[in-house]
Design a protein around this motif. Structure first.
Motif, PDB file in Angstrom:
ATOM      1  N   ILE A 121       1.027  -1.246   0.464  1.00  0.00           N
ATOM      2  CA  ILE A 121      -0.107   0.018   0.162  1.00  0.00           C
ATOM      3  C   ILE A 121       1.325   1.146   0.235  1.00  0.00           C
ATOM      4  N   ILE A 122       2.053   0.904   0.816  1.00  0.00           N
ATOM      5  CA  ILE A 122       2.640   2.796   0.897  1.00  0.00           C
ATOM      6  C   ILE A 122       3.226   2.780  -0.408  1.00  0.00           C
ATOM      7  N   GLN A 123       3.852   1.988  -1.135  1.00  0.00           N
ATOM      8  CA  GLN A 123       4.543   1.469  -2.683  1.00  0.00           C
ATOM      9  C   GLN A 123       3.791   2.434  -3.449  1.00  0.00           C
ATOM     10  N   ASN A 124       2.622   1.915  -3.507  1.00  0.00           N
ATOM     11  CA  ASN A 124       1.831   2.140  -4.418  1.00  0.00           C
ATOM     12  C   ASN A 124       0.853   3.577  -4.039  1.00  0.00           C
ATOM     13  N   LEU A 125       0.959   4.266  -2.845  1.00  0.00           N
ATOM     14  CA  LEU A 125       1.076   5.807  -2.778  1.00  0.00           C
ATOM     15  C   LEU A 125       2.052   6.287  -3.491  1.00  0.00           C
ATOM     16  N   ARG A 126       2.968   6.063  -3.045  1.00  0.00           N
ATOM     17  CA  ARG A 126       4.447   6.618  -3.421  1.00  0.00           C
ATOM     18  C   ARG A 126       4.248   6.782  -4.460  1.00  0.00           C
ATOM     19  N   SER A 127       4.099   5.923  -5.733  1.00  0.00           N
ATOM     20  CA  SER A 127       4.007   5.379  -6.786  1.00  0.00           C
ATOM     21  C   SER A 127       3.265   6.330  -7.850  1.00  0.00           C
ATOM     22  N   PHE A 128       1.911   6.189  -6.766  1.00  0.00           N
ATOM     23  CA  PHE A 128       0.915   7.620  -7.308  1.00  0.00           C
ATOM     24  C   PHE A 128       0.219   8.250  -6.476  1.00  0.00           C
ATOM     25  N   PRO A 129       0.789   9.616  -5.933  1.00  0.00           N
ATOM     26  CA  PRO A 129       0.401  10.269  -5.165  1.00  0.00           C
ATOM     27  C   PRO A 129      -0.963  10.404  -5.296  1.00  0.00           C
ATOM     28  N   PHE A 130      -1.409  10.743  -6.542  1.00  0.00           N
ATOM     29  CA  PHE A 130      -2.671  11.470  -6.690  1.00  0.00           C
ATOM     30  C   PHE A 130      -4.046  10.260  -6.406  1.00  0.00           C
ATOM     31  N   LEU A 131      -3.659   9.224  -6.059  1.00  0.00           N
ATOM     32  CA  LEU A 131      -4.498   8.138  -6.024  1.00  0.00           C
ATOM     33  C   LEU A 131      -4.991   8.822  -4.064  1.00  0.00           C
ATOM     34  N   ARG A 132      -4.625   9.253  -3.238  1.00  0.00           N
ATOM     35  CA  ARG A 132      -4.708   9.578  -1.930  1.00  0.00           C
ATOM     36  C   ARG A 132      -5.936  10.913  -1.574  1.00  0.00           C
ATOM     37  N   HIS A 133      -5.697  11.679  -3.223  1.00  0.00           N
ATOM     38  CA  HIS A 133      -6.461  12.985  -2.762  1.00  0.00           C
ATOM     39  C   HIS A 133      -7.542  12.497  -4.325  1.00  0.00           C
ATOM     40  N   ARG A 134      -7.495  11.520  -4.652  1.00  0.00           N
ATOM     41  CA  ARG A 134      -8.888  10.928  -5.354  1.00  0.00           C
ATOM     42  C   ARG A 134      -9.727  10.573  -4.836  1.00  0.00           C
ATOM     43  N   MET A 135      -9.435   9.063  -3.929  1.00  0.00           N
ATOM     44  CA  MET A 135     -10.502   8.215  -3.322  1.00  0.00           C
ATOM     45  C   MET A 135     -10.640   9.048  -1.403  1.00  0.00           C
ATOM     46  N   ASN A 136      -9.603   9.498  -1.030  1.00  0.00           N
ATOM     47  CA  ASN A 136     -10.480  10.609   0.054  1.00  0.00           C
ATOM     48  C   ASN A 136     -11.074   9.802   0.956  1.00  0.00           C
ATOM     49  N   CYS A 137     -11.099   8.782   1.729  1.00  0.00           N
ATOM     50  CA  CYS A 137     -12.169   7.767   1.835  1.00  0.00           C
ATOM     51  C   CYS A 137     -10.538   6.870   3.048  1.00  0.00           C
ATOM     52  N   SER A 138     -11.793   6.172   3.962  1.00  0.00           N
ATOM     53  CA  SER A 138     -11.288   4.780   4.806  1.00  0.00           C
ATOM     54  C   SER A 138     -11.472   3.833   4.111  1.00  0.00           C
ATOM     55  N   VAL A 139     -10.715   2.841   3.703  1.00  0.00           N
ATOM     56  CA  VAL A 139     -11.390   1.748   3.046  1.00  0.00           C
ATOM     57  C   VAL A 139     -10.667   0.424   4.206  1.00  0.00           C
ATOM     58  N   LEU A 140     -11.735  -0.860   4.657  1.00  0.00           N
ATOM     59  CA  LEU A 140     -11.302  -0.998   6.108  1.00  0.00           C
ATOM     60  C   LEU A 140     -11.552  -2.657   4.708  1.00  0.00           C
ATOM     61  N   PHE A 141     -10.213  -3.315   5.345  1.00  0.00           N
ATOM     62  CA  PHE A 141     -10.230  -4.956   4.687  1.00  0.00           C
ATOM     63  C   PHE A 141     -10.380  -5.905   5.823  1.00  0.00           C
ATOM     64  N   SER A 216      -8.617  -0.982  -7.772  1.00  0.00           N
ATOM     65  CA  SER A 216      -7.339  -2.367  -7.974  1.00  0.00           C
ATOM     66  C   SER A 216      -5.726  -0.931  -7.619  1.00  0.00           C
ATOM     67  N   ARG A 217      -6.245  -0.366  -8.091  1.00  0.00           N
ATOM     68  CA  ARG A 217      -4.488   0.457  -8.405  1.00  0.00           C
ATOM     69  C   ARG A 217      -4.637   0.354  -6.485  1.00  0.00           C
ATOM     70  N   LEU A 218      -4.953   0.324  -5.875  1.00  0.00           N
ATOM     71  CA  LEU A 218      -4.536   0.887  -4.256  1.00  0.00           C
ATOM     72  C   LEU A 218      -3.860  -0.425  -4.364  1.00  0.00           C
ATOM     73  N   ILE A 219      -4.836  -1.595  -4.595  1.00  0.00           N
ATOM     74  CA  ILE A 219      -3.818  -2.929  -4.169  1.00  0.00           C
ATOM     75  C   ILE A 219      -2.669  -2.943  -4.749  1.00  0.00           C
ATOM     76  N   TYR A 220      -2.490  -2.633  -6.121  1.00  0.00           N
ATOM     77  CA  TYR A 220      -1.614  -3.485  -7.460  1.00  0.00           C
ATOM     78  C   TYR A 220      -1.254  -2.321  -7.916  1.00  0.00           C
ATOM     79  N   THR A 221       0.258  -1.628  -8.114  1.00  0.00           N
ATOM     80  CA  THR A 221       0.330  -0.733  -8.710  1.00  0.00           C
ATOM     81  C   THR A 221       1.705  -1.106  -9.667  1.00  0.00           C
ATOM     82  N   PRO A 222       0.689  -1.631 -10.696  1.00  0.00           N
ATOM     83  CA  PRO A 222       2.528  -2.053 -11.716  1.00  0.00           C
ATOM     84  C   PRO A 222       3.603  -1.134 -11.626  1.00  0.00           C
ATOM     85  N   SER A 223       5.238  -1.739 -11.391  1.00  0.00           N
ATOM     86  CA  SER A 223       6.594  -0.722 -11.610  1.00  0.00           C
ATOM     87  C   SER A 223       6.458  -0.381 -12.896  1.00  0.00           C
ATOM     88  N   PRO A 224       6.965   1.547 -13.128  1.00  0.00           N
ATOM     89  CA  PRO A 224       7.177   1.903 -14.386  1.00  0.00           C
ATOM     90  C   PRO A 224       8.529   0.857 -15.351  1.00  0.00           C
TER      91      PRO A 224
END
Length: 259
Positions: A121-141, A216-224
């Motif tokens: 999760i941390i890696q994906n958020l660093r790779s795609f920082p817009f995810l936090r702003h676009r989702m802007n919510c809490s997700v429970l697993f 799905s992008r939050l869970i798995y973000t492809p590497s560059p």
């Protein structure tokens, strides 16, 4: 699904259509009910006929052959769809022990699953920082099995996004067996495969549609590097050339959505 089939059939202007992917059965205990509401090829053909369309519709089953000259060649007798629920019940009872074994295996994840979950999760958020702003919510697993528990990601926070437990203040709740979660975290196609298997329990509250599209992008973000390999692949170039109008419209919509 029926409306999509009819719309696609009428839009393409084909001379004949064959509904497919409707003959499978779901045998797990918690999925049995879906067999009663799942549509069949017979339902699809009936929906097409109700539109008074001149299109010819055919039911094809495994082994059947379509020949340009002879048309449909039936190799096996057609399916007796009125008996399908009784057939599914017999299969469910026949394979009960196998189904139980599969369920138990799916609930046994790797011991370091929480660490894998957190690091991904941390890696994906660093790779795609817009995810936090676009989702802007809490997700429970809600992770079932061992290791398991309730793991919440609050994308509204600036730090300490992950925590154990259920705050109750989430928009999306994902219930998933532990081994399948590990599979999703490591496999680029894992999320789609899991969705097709119907073993992903997704609960959405109001206003969750936009965040859900990015889950799905939050869970798995492809590497560059993997994205670069995709862009350089001959099949990708062929797709762009053959379907360039759809491709560029899709790219435009993506960029407009990010702005």
């Amino acid at each position: 699904m029926l409306s999509n089939f009819v719309h696609s059939a009428l839009t393409t202007g084909a001379k004949a259509v064959v509904p497919f992917a409707g003959g499978f059965a779901l045998l797990a205990d918690k999925l049995l009910w879906m067999n009663e509401v799942k549509t069949t090829p017979i339902n699809a053909l009936a929906a097409l006929r109700s539109m008074d369309s001149p299109l010819m519709g055919f039911e094809m089953n495994p082994g059947d052959i379509w020949d340009n000259r002879a048309g449909l060649i039936r190799v096996h007798p057609g399916v007796k769809w009125e008996q399908r629920l009784a057939m599914i019940d017999r299969l469910h009872r026949k394979h009960a022990s196998e189904l139980q074994h599969i369920e138990e295996e799916e609930r046994q994840g790797p011991p370091d699953l929480y660490h894998l979950f957190e690091s991904r999760i941390i890696q994906n958020l660093r790779s795609f920082p817009f995810l936090r702003h676009r989702m802007n919510c809490s997700v429970l697993f809600v992770v079932e099995g061992q290791p398991g528990g309730q793991w919440e990601i609050d994308l509204r926070r600036s730090n300490r996004l992950l925590r154990e437990g259920d705050s109750g203040d989430w928009l999306i709740r994902v219930t998933i067996p532990s081994r399948l979660l590990a599979h999703v975290l490591m496999d680029p196609d894992g999320w789609e495969t899991l969705g097709i298997s119907y073993k992903l329990d997704l609960y959405l509250r109001k206003r969750a549609r936009i965040p859900e599209a990015l889950l799905s992008r939050l869970i798995y973000t492809p590497s560059p590097s993997s994205l670069l390999r995709l862009l350089l692949a001959p099949r990708f170039a062929e797709l762009v050339i053959r379907r360039r109008h759809e491709f560029f419209r899709m790219v435009r919509d993506k960029f407009v959505g990010l702005s």
